[in-house]
Motif scaffolding. Structure first.
Motif, mmCIF file in Angstrom:
data_model
loop_
_atom_site.group_PDB
_atom_site.id
_atom_site.type_symbol
_atom_site.label_atom_id
_atom_site.label_comp_id
_atom_site.label_asym_id
_atom_site.label_seq_id
_atom_site.Cartn_x
_atom_site.Cartn_y
_atom_site.Cartn_z
ATOM 1 N N CYS A 30 19.744 -22.610 -36.122
ATOM 2 C CA CYS A 30 20.928 -22.987 -35.347
ATOM 3 C C CYS A 30 21.515 -21.774 -34.625
ATOM 4 O O CYS A 30 22.009 -21.886 -33.497
ATOM 5 N N ILE A 33 19.622 -21.271 -31.464
ATOM 6 C CA ILE A 33 19.974 -22.281 -30.450
ATOM 7 C C ILE A 33 21.255 -21.888 -29.715
ATOM 8 O O ILE A 33 21.322 -21.919 -28.480
ATOM 9 N N ASP A 37 22.256 -20.617 -25.713
ATOM 10 C CA ASP A 37 23.397 -21.136 -24.941
ATOM 11 C C ASP A 37 24.244 -19.973 -24.428
ATOM 12 O O ASP A 37 24.651 -19.948 -23.259
ATOM 13 N N ILE A 94 16.811 -31.690 -30.775
ATOM 14 C CA ILE A 94 15.536 -31.330 -30.138
ATOM 15 C C ILE A 94 15.438 -31.945 -28.743
ATOM 16 O O ILE A 94 14.983 -31.287 -27.793
ATOM 17 N N SER A 96 17.922 -32.562 -26.766
ATOM 18 C CA SER A 96 18.835 -31.798 -25.910
ATOM 19 C C SER A 96 18.207 -30.482 -25.467
ATOM 20 O O SER A 96 18.330 -30.079 -24.304
ATOM 21 N N ILE A 97 17.528 -29.819 -26.386
ATOM 22 C CA ILE A 97 16.882 -28.534 -26.064
ATOM 23 C C ILE A 97 15.777 -28.734 -25.037
ATOM 24 O O ILE A 97 15.606 -27.927 -24.111
ATOM 25 N N GLY A 101 15.976 -26.847 -21.473
ATOM 26 C CA GLY A 101 14.900 -25.894 -21.227
ATOM 27 C C GLY A 101 14.145 -26.210 -19.941
ATOM 28 O O GLY A 101 13.926 -25.327 -19.096
ATOM 29 N N LEU A 127 22.580 -28.682 -22.891
ATOM 30 C CA LEU A 127 23.371 -27.744 -23.693
ATOM 31 C C LEU A 127 24.537 -28.449 -24.374
ATOM 32 O O LEU A 127 24.899 -28.118 -25.510
ATOM 33 N N ALA A 130 23.256 -29.881 -27.555
ATOM 34 C CA ALA A 130 22.645 -28.962 -28.515
ATOM 35 C C ALA A 130 23.666 -28.242 -29.390
ATOM 36 O O ALA A 130 23.561 -28.243 -30.626
ATOM 37 N N PRO A 189 14.321 -21.647 -24.794
ATOM 38 C CA PRO A 189 14.590 -22.840 -25.604
ATOM 39 C C PRO A 189 13.344 -23.693 -25.851
ATOM 40 O O PRO A 189 13.183 -24.245 -26.950
ATOM 41 N N THR A 192 11.385 -22.684 -28.829
ATOM 42 C CA THR A 192 11.947 -22.947 -30.163
ATOM 43 C C THR A 192 11.612 -24.342 -30.681
ATOM 44 O O THR A 192 11.714 -24.585 -31.890
ATOM 45 N N ILE A 193 11.214 -25.250 -29.802
ATOM 46 C CA ILE A 193 11.004 -26.647 -30.222
ATOM 47 C C ILE A 193 9.954 -26.784 -31.329
ATOM 48 O O ILE A 193 10.190 -27.503 -32.308
#
Length: 452
Positions: A30, A33, A37, A94, A96-97, A101, A127, A130, A189, A192-193
């Motif tokens: 987190c 994430i 942002d 996920i 949202s990311i 991205g 964002l 997220a 981003p 990171t998924i």
């Protein structure tokens, strides 16, 4: 359930066990994430002068660019918060990311201001979903006695990401241009998924409240308490219901608190985004080059990080609304000092003011996020946090837009920053009223117990 298996509510189970490696990993994910942002927020402020030069724009023409991303954030928070309470925190996080991205990556290839404004809006949508979910997940995996501290530590990712965003943008802008900066903001981003799919669990409170598959719940329980031979069967925390509704934010129990939290978010983010969006321009107007402006602005983020850690720790030790109210008053004082330092080219006062504003305003905003996540119950927590952020983002829009407007009025930097002390004092007053509301609720509860 076996005869020897005891039942316990989720929060009590989390409270009675030491913080596990699994919980720490959730908070680190987190952290990453919200750091992305923060990077995005700062980077847009620093690519603004490059856009202005390349497309021959006026300063006021950039206001819609800042506003578009923030309108997206506001819309994303309004939509994805209730969806998260219905479908789950991990799923929406996920998704949202993925949205922000891809949108950031596409925006790197914009050929004019209008197309860039559109893709900044879509980036904001992602964002907006997220960040509140990152806050909610961290809160729901935190022990009660350490919740404020852990949420604020996680949210320090935003201020650290903002500081790095400013520094990296200033260093790389001459080499990769604004296109490259936006590409970095899109690739990070998306990378990171896979980590989130593999290592981020759904909220344990959400799974139990929604009566999801027991094997999913047991798997998380074993990771939180690997030392427990016979794990308990978890039940929802008392006074929580298996329903999803926005109306609870405006119920008799929460309505006043919701309004006061919204007021605090609005005022706080108005200040933060005006500074993030326009401080590089203000400083360059006073003779700073872009690289020096990035280092000076990063002091704001350093102050925010230190302030968040200290404020979060103090919130767990004493009354959280009192701590936050005092911090906003401190921030108001340092805003005036910052304006005076810039206007009179007094570098020590400028740096002290920037650091103090970071502690008092940015640090407090992190604390308010932690407070809002503990104010609402599980079934409407994501909605409560998301909608508070959405209202706050409307303050961000105002801050980003009026920065250019105030500069167009030929106000001095001292006058602009002194005016910003007013919303800081409004935020302090809203938190003072929250404190009075809590006192009244405690007295009413005590009176009810005595009468019974």
């Amino acid at each position: 359930m076996s005869q020897n298996q005891q039942s316990i509510d989720v929060q009590s189970f989390i409270d009675r066990n030491p913080l596990s490696r699994s919980q720490k990993l959730i908070m680190w994910l987190c952290f990453i994430i919200v750091a992305i942002d923060g990077f995005d927020t700062a980077a847009v402020g620093f690519i603004a002068p490059a856009l202005k030069a390349e497309w021959a724009l006026e300063a006021t023409s950039l206001a819609p660019l800042f506003g578009a991303g923030l309108f997206g954030l506001m819309a994303g928070a309004l939509v994805f918060g209730p969806l998260s309470d219905k479908l789950g925190r991990k799923t929406i996080l996920i998704g949202s990311i993925l949205v922000f991205g891809l949108a950031s990556l596409i925006s790197a290839f914009a050929t004019d201001l209008n197309s860039l404004i559109f893709w900044r809006f879509v980036t904001g949508l992602g964002l907006g979903g997220a960040m509140p979910n990152a806050i909610t997940l961290t809160s729901e995996y935190s022990p009660t006695r350490r919740r404020s501290n852990l949420v604020t530590l996680m949210f320090c990712g935003f201020t650290i990401g903002s500081a790095l965003g400013g520094i990296i943008s200033a260093q790389l802008l001459p080499t990769v241009g604004w296109h490259g900066i936006l590409m970095i903001g899109g690739i990070a981003p998306l990378a990171t998924i896979p980590l989130l799919l593999l290592f981020l669990p759904e909220s344990l409170k959400f799974l139990v409240l929604k009566n999801k598959a027991q094997e999913k719940i047991d798997k998380i329980v074993r990771k939180i308490a690997p030392h427990v031979v016979n794990p308990p069967r978890l039940v929802p925390t008392p006074n929580e219901t298996n329903k999803t509704g926005i109306r609870d934010l405006f119920s008799r129990q929460y309505a006043l608190g919701t309004f006061l939290i919204w007021c605090t978010f609005f005022m706080s983010l108005l200040i933060i985004y005006l500074i993030s969006s326009w401080m590089p321009t203000m400083l360059t107007n006073h003779g700073f080059n872009l690289e020096n402006a990035s280092w000076v602005t990063s002091v704001f983020q350093v102050g925010g990080t230190i302030g968040a850690i200290v404020i979060g720790y103090m919130m767990d030790k004493t009354d959280s609304t009192k701590v936050l109210s005092m911090a906003y008053i401190l921030g108001a004082v340092f805003l005036v000092c910052l304006g005076f330092g810039i206007e009179n080219a007094m570098m020590p006062l400028l740096l002290l003011g920037m650091f103090g504003v970071g502690i008092g305003i940015s640090g407090s905003q992190v604390g308010v996020n932690a407070f809002s996540s503990s104010f609402y119950p599980t079934h409407c927590r994501a909605t409560g946090v998301s909608w508070a952020n959405a209202v706050g983002r409307s303050g961000s829009v105002v801050g980003s837009v009026i920065g250019g407007w105030l500069m167009s009025l030929n106000l001095t930097t001292f006058e602009i920053l002194s005016l910003l002390a007013v919303p800081a004092l409004f935020a302090a007053f809203a938190l003072f009223m929250l404190k009075q509301m809590k006192k009244k609720a405690v007295k009413a509860e005590y009176a009810a117990v005595v009468q019974s």
